[in-house]
Scaffold this motif. Structure first.
Motif, PDB file in Angstrom:
ATOM      1  N   ARG A  80       0.835  -1.217   0.000  1.00 20.42           N
ATOM      2  CA  ARG A  80       0.000   0.000   0.000  1.00 20.42           C
ATOM      3  C   ARG A  80       0.860   1.254   0.000  1.00 20.42           C
ATOM      4  NH1 ARG A  80      -4.869  -1.392   3.689  1.00 20.42           N
ATOM      5  NH2 ARG A  80      -6.200  -2.076   1.993  1.00 20.42           N
ATOM      6  N   PRO A  85      -3.371   1.506  -3.562  1.00 21.24           N
ATOM      7  CA  PRO A  85      -4.464   0.600  -3.202  1.00 21.24           C
ATOM      8  C   PRO A  85      -4.248  -0.830  -3.687  1.00 21.24           C
ATOM      9  CG  PRO A  85      -5.320   2.642  -4.110  1.00 21.24           C
ATOM     10  CD  PRO A  85      -3.833   2.665  -4.312  1.00 21.24           C
ATOM     11  N   SER A  93     -11.579  -1.021  -3.725  1.00 26.59           N
ATOM     12  CA  SER A  93     -10.506  -0.472  -2.907  1.00 26.59           C
ATOM     13  C   SER A  93     -11.034  -0.016  -1.553  1.00 26.59           C
ATOM     14  CB  SER A  93      -9.840   0.712  -3.621  1.00 26.59           C
ATOM     15  OG  SER A  93      -8.856   1.275  -2.781  1.00 26.59           O
ATOM     16  N   THR A  95      -8.995   1.789   0.593  1.00 31.59           N
ATOM     17  CA  THR A  95      -8.397   3.096   0.884  1.00 31.59           C
ATOM     18  C   THR A  95      -8.632   4.144  -0.199  1.00 31.59           C
ATOM     19  OG1 THR A  95      -6.291   2.421  -0.082  1.00 31.59           O
ATOM     20  CG2 THR A  95      -6.572   2.059   2.290  1.00 31.59           C
TER      21      THR A  95
END
Length: 148
Positions: A80, A85, A93, A95
């Motif tokens: 990450r 992502p 995703s 994030t």
């Protein structure tokens, strides 16, 4: 696929995990041991330093060290940081969620349903596998080879 930068980051962290506890490793040593271009490794380690994964020490006895134990640093965390992502589709995703441009509805999307299983399985492996696990693999592989 993960980027070359992510592979180098994981290999560098594995080298740090295998080093002497509390003893910093010089970039040139990591680069030579892991066959990573030194300039590229400098950039990678700087990124990891800014994210709190490694620390650096200056001076004659300087170099890089893991900031926290290798068994607390997961592959998922590093991927990450380096690649962004971890999802095969933007709508999966965690994030950086983004609805797919051509989406008619996430609930009815067959592609999303299949890749959601892929994403979940991938995250499970990546966030349960640590740098310590990876650093231990060569020794385990060697023992298995000798016992075969």
């Amino acid at each position: 696929m993960i980027t070359q930068k992510a592979k180098y980051a994981l290999r560098a962290l594995s080298a740090l995990a295998q080093g002497e506890a509390g003893e910093p490793m010089m970039i040139s040593d990591i680069a030579a041991q892991q066959k990573i271009p030194k300039k590229f490794l400098e950039q990678i380690l700087l990124d990891l330093k800014h994210q709190g994964i490694v620390i650096s020490r200056r001076g004659k006895q300087g170099g890089y060290l893991l900031r926290k134990p290798a068994n607390e640093i997961t592959f998922g965390e590093i991927l990450r940081i380096i690649d962004g992502p971890i999802a095969p589709l933007p709508c999966l995703s965690i994030t950086a969620y983004r609805r797919c441009d051509d989406c008619d509805g996430e609930q009815t999307c067959e592609i999303r349903h299949v890749f959601a299983k892929v994403a979940d399985a991938t995250r499970k492996v990546l966030f349960s596998t640590t740098i310590a696990d990876a650093a231990a693999l060569p020794d385990n592989a060697e023992v298995a080879r000798l016992l075969a």
